[in-house]
Design a protein around this motif. Structure first.
Motif, PDB file in Angstrom:
ATOM      1  N   LEU A  62      18.249 -52.534  19.597  1.00  0.00           N
ATOM      2  CA  LEU A  62      17.773 -53.775  20.276  1.00  0.00           C
ATOM      3  C   LEU A  62      18.971 -54.161  20.992  1.00  0.00           C
ATOM      4  O   LEU A  62      19.061 -54.582  22.246  1.00  0.00           O
ATOM      5  N   ILE A  63      20.358 -54.052  20.495  1.00  0.00           N
ATOM      6  CA  ILE A  63      21.359 -54.474  21.237  1.00  0.00           C
ATOM      7  C   ILE A  63      21.810 -53.517  22.408  1.00  0.00           C
ATOM      8  O   ILE A  63      22.283 -53.921  23.297  1.00  0.00           O
ATOM      9  N   ALA A  64      21.388 -52.254  22.245  1.00  0.00           N
ATOM     10  CA  ALA A  64      21.582 -51.477  23.403  1.00  0.00           C
ATOM     11  C   ALA A  64      20.326 -51.669  24.480  1.00  0.00           C
ATOM     12  O   ALA A  64      20.934 -51.382  25.634  1.00  0.00           O
ATOM     13  N   ILE A  65      19.458 -52.166  24.214  1.00  0.00           N
ATOM     14  CA  ILE A  65      18.434 -52.352  25.391  1.00  0.00           C
ATOM     15  C   ILE A  65      18.341 -54.040  25.931  1.00  0.00           C
ATOM     16  O   ILE A  65      18.444 -54.058  27.071  1.00  0.00           O
ATOM     17  N   LEU A  66      18.831 -54.838  25.197  1.00  0.00           N
ATOM     18  CA  LEU A  66      18.612 -55.983  25.449  1.00  0.00           C
ATOM     19  C   LEU A  66      19.692 -56.547  26.668  1.00  0.00           C
ATOM     20  O   LEU A  66      19.122 -57.244  27.705  1.00  0.00           O
ATOM     21  N   PRO A  67      20.912 -56.122  26.840  1.00  0.00           N
ATOM     22  CA  PRO A  67      21.725 -56.474  27.912  1.00  0.00           C
ATOM     23  C   PRO A  67      21.167 -55.980  29.050  1.00  0.00           C
ATOM     24  O   PRO A  67      21.328 -56.563  30.372  1.00  0.00           O
ATOM     25  N   VAL A  68      20.690 -54.876  29.120  1.00  0.00           N
ATOM     26  CA  VAL A  68      19.867 -54.161  30.385  1.00  0.00           C
ATOM     27  C   VAL A  68      18.866 -55.177  30.881  1.00  0.00           C
ATOM     28  O   VAL A  68      18.721 -55.423  32.144  1.00  0.00           O
ATOM     29  N   ILE A  69      17.939 -55.795  30.077  1.00  0.00           N
ATOM     30  CA  ILE A  69      16.827 -56.680  30.424  1.00  0.00           C
ATOM     31  C   ILE A  69      17.428 -57.901  30.700  1.00  0.00           C
ATOM     32  O   ILE A  69      16.988 -58.249  31.723  1.00  0.00           O
ATOM     33  N   ILE A  70      18.518 -58.225  30.021  1.00  0.00           N
ATOM     34  CA  ILE A  70      19.118 -59.669  30.346  1.00  0.00           C
ATOM     35  C   ILE A  70      19.624 -59.570  31.716  1.00  0.00           C
ATOM     36  O   ILE A  70      19.420 -60.358  32.752  1.00  0.00           O
ATOM     37  N   ILE A  71      20.554 -58.616  32.230  1.00  0.00           N
ATOM     38  CA  ILE A  71      21.138 -58.484  33.472  1.00  0.00           C
ATOM     39  C   ILE A  71      19.971 -58.269  34.479  1.00  0.00           C
ATOM     40  O   ILE A  71      20.069 -58.766  35.639  1.00  0.00           O
ATOM     41  N   GLY A  72      18.839 -57.583  34.139  1.00  0.00           N
ATOM     42  CA  GLY A  72      17.744 -57.357  35.173  1.00  0.00           C
ATOM     43  C   GLY A  72      17.186 -58.719  35.589  1.00  0.00           C
ATOM     44  O   GLY A  72      17.044 -59.306  36.788  1.00  0.00           O
TER      45      GLY A  72
END
Length: 721
Positions: free
Chosen positions: A203-213
């Motif tokens: 989750l922590i690996a994926i969430l920053p990518v989504i947030i930055i998107g």
């Protein structure tokens, strides 16, 4: 203030997240798109001569066809062109012209007159109906022309290649497009893999990518709105650099927050309480880091280069949006997840050993003088190379040599001058609007023809404007228009002769690609003297406000300047001295400034802010340094590796310009993080002691050092004096 912001986001997560989603969707749907602006002269102020020449051309020769590309013919067996080959060349040109490509007026060749004196090369001109060689319809037409040419060549002894500005732009766009996709993929992979390794949580690996998107969507919408409503100039070329900046600073700020969140959880706090405390503790640090980056980007408004002025506000807006997201959206998302965000890892429950970070902290704290001398020495030695920096404006020479436009240009030079496809343009204008006499026009042409470096095989033939008060001269140089020699010729002998030879009552203007690059060189040199000092002063003011000190910002900026020089120097040594390049990308200092100085300052701010926090606990100087380094090192290292890695991928490109950019930024970020932030800054702060915080009292204890604080070893409660 930051505690209140954190409390609102943490305790009203759905409201916060909904606001961001609505903003992203609304701006994505309603915000106007960015309009392309690719004419080099549009990036220069009107007082530059090349811009004045371009405007004069538009006014006096509004319907002049533009040779956007050149078709280069030669025999496939390497022999000389005969009469049959010339007929085939004409037939192929007519066949291409009959296809009526978009923005292509005609494809013309002059038969025998288009064949080189040695009969090895024949030319045809692709005449466009637009002056802008970056127009997508035009570059698409060139692409189709290449494909259609293969069919028309069948049954002949010829082969062909297309070069010139439109063809070069096409090849450059296609090769850089592959690089953009590669950089994006590598950046995403690095972020995911590194975060997965650090937190062991998908989750922590994926969430920053989504947030930055989400942040990217909001930022792009705001930039488009500002461009349409507020007169801000921006074009789609900013998108690629926005992606890198947002992933760079966005990942930095998210990591700053997550590392502190996990630290508070390990100290025994409940998830929501820990999250609010994390925002309160690092909020000022993140805001100060963002403020420094925004100030650096806004300093670009003082640039004389239009391209830099368009970058400045756009990048500042994107960093501002990232700052707000880091303080609101990120806490809201992790508030909903709680400790489940760390699943399946249980590492957040126990203190890590962090042997490497603790060892580094102990070494820095135990031998500050030695570490300060060593780290400063490394930077100083590398910075020596910066004195050998030489600007290279020949961007075409840095393209992959296998590209068709590059090969066709080389083939053309077997029989014609390198400047054949993109001549310099000189204009003679009557000041009072009266007609120019034939003798005046011809005499001026003769003076231009006599200049050393002008191809004597191509007479300088004048063409008259709409009202016979302006004459246009196409001056073919012996060198490619982007070659350093052509730029020097336009800057010196060509302009000097044109100005001196202009008869009384007339004025001469020198334009064309070489003249534009000459003026860009002047603009860049001006910007270095204005933008950099202003940006440095703005960053110093922000640091002074954060640290309430006049001394600390001073030595921090000296360290930053040293890091800038070291980055540039190392790049010069690698590419000029080892790889033997004639010069470096002329924009390289600006790129280092944007990504290394501006963004890299985040790491210095994080380290000094943490050092101040440790000092305020009332521990000894050595303990404060040790704790600050050991606690901050993992955060800084992780953020730096992600940012450096995304740029380092550029080094596998065949484009020398991208290789230089990739190495400079990757090496500079690593240098800033591992040498400057982890070694030089804390050791200098330690050596200065109480003086580092003058005239404030930021080292005065604010709270007692808690005996239960995990991971701390206390050596007294005396503040640094």
């Amino acid at each position: 203030m930051f505690r209140r912001i954190g409390r609102f986001a943490v305790h009203r997560p759905w409201l916060t997240i909904a606001a961001w989603i609505i903003a992203a969707v609304a701006l994505g749907m309603l915000a106007p798109g960015l309009k392309a602006t690719n004419d080099e002269t549009e990036f220069l102020p009107s007082h530059y001569e090349s811009v004045q020449a371009s405007k004069l051309q538009d006014k006096a020769f509004p319907h002049t066809d533009q040779a956007a590309a050149t078709i280069v013919f030669q025999r496939s067996d390497g022999g000389k062109l005969d009469a049959g080959d010339v007929r085939d060349m004409t037939k192929i040109s007519q066949g291409l012209g009959a296809k009526h490509y978009k923005l292509v007026a005609k494809v013309v060749t002059a038969g025998d007159k288009s064949v080189s004196p040695n009969h090895e090369i024949g030319l045809a001109q692709v005449v466009a109906t637009t002056k802008n060689s970056y127009e997508k319809d035009l570059t698409d037409s060139v692409k189709k022309m290449r494909e259609d040419g293969k069919e028309l060549l069948k049954g002949t002894h010829l082969k062909m290649g297309i070069t010139g500005t439109a063809a070069t732009n096409l090849d450059s766009q296609e090769s850089s497009g592959d690089t953009d996709a590669l950089v994006m993929s590598a950046t995403l992979l690095l972020i995911i893999v590194l975060l997965l390794a650090i937190f062991r949580s998908p989750l922590i690996a994926i969430l920053p990518v989504i947030i930055i998107g989400v942040v990217f969507s909001v930022a792009l919408g705001l930039i488009g709105t500002a461009a349409a409503a507020g007169g801000l100039k921006a074009d789609p070329s900013i998108t690629a650099i926005l992606i890198v900046v947002l992933f760079g600073v966005g990942t930095d700020y998210i990591l700053f927050l997550l590392f502190r969140y996990r630290e508070q959880l390990r100290a025994g706090q409940q998830p929501k309480e820990a999250l609010v405390e994390a925002v309160a503790r690092v909020g000022e640090t993140i805001a100060s880091a963002a403020g420094a980056v925004i100030a650096a980007f806004l300093a670009l408004l003082l640039s004389t280069m239009g391209m830099m002025r368009t970058w400045g506000p756009s990048l500042a807006i994107s960093v501002g949006v990232t700052l707000i997201a880091a303080l609101t959206l990120v806490p809201a998302v992790f508030s909903l997840l709680g400790t489940k965000a760390f699943w399946p890892s249980k590492a957040w429950k126990k203190q890590p050993r962090n042997r490497l970070a603790n060892s580094l902290g102990s070494v820095v704290a135990g031998r500050p003088g030695v570490m300060a001398v060593l780290s400063a020495g490394v930077l100083a030695v590398l910075a020596i190379g910066a004195f050998g920096f030489k600007s290279d404006f020949n961007t075409q020479s840095q393209l992959p040599q296998k590209l068709e436009s590059v090969q066709a240009a080389k083939d053309m030079q077997k029989g014609f001058s390198a400047g054949q496809s993109d001549p310099a343009m000189v204009y003679l204008k009557s000041k009072d609007g009266s007609p120019l006499s034939k003798s005046t026009v011809d005499a001026f042409a003769a003076k231009l023809s006599a200049i050393d470096g002008v191809d004597k095989s191509h007479p300088v033939t004048p063409a008259m404007g709409l009202h016979d008060s302006v004459a246009q001269y196409s001056v073919v140089l012996k060198y490619e228009s982007t070659d350093d020699r052509a730029i020097e010729l336009a800057k010196g002998p060509l302009r000097h002769t044109a100005h001196q030879a202009a008869p009384q009552g007339t004025q001469a203007y020198v334009g064309g690609t070489s003249a534009v690059l000459t003026d860009i060189e002047k603009a860049v040199n001006h910007d270095y003297k204005v933008v950099f000092p202003v940006a440095g002063l703005a960053i110093m003011i922000i640091l002074a406000l954060l640290l309430r000190s006049l001394v600390a910002p001073l030595y921090l900026m000296i360290a930053v300047a040293l890091g800038f020089g070291a980055t540039l120097g190392a790049t010069v040594w690698l590419f000029q001295d080892i790889k033997g390049k004639d010069g470096m990308l002329f924009m390289l200092p600006v790129i280092v400034y944007l990504f290394v100085v501006a963004i890299g300052t985040d790491y210095n701010i994080l380290m000094v802010a943490r050092l101040r926090e440790e000092v305020r606990r009332g521990v000894s100087a050595r303990e404060a340094i040790r704790e600050a380094v050991s606690r901050s090192a993992p955060t800084i290292a992780s953020a730096a590796i992600i940012l450096a890695g995304s740029f380092g991928v550029l080094m596998i490109s065949e484009n020398s310009m991208l290789q230089q950019m990739g190495f400079a930024v990757a090496f500079g970020i690593l240098l800033t993080a591992f040498i400057m932030a982890m070694l030089l800054v804390p050791t200098i702060t330690s050596l200065l002691g109480h003086k580092a915080w003058w005239p404030g009292h930021q080292d005065a204890p604010r709270e007692p050092a808690p005996l239960s604080h995990p991971g701390h070893r206390h050596e007294g409660r005396q503040a640094v004096r």
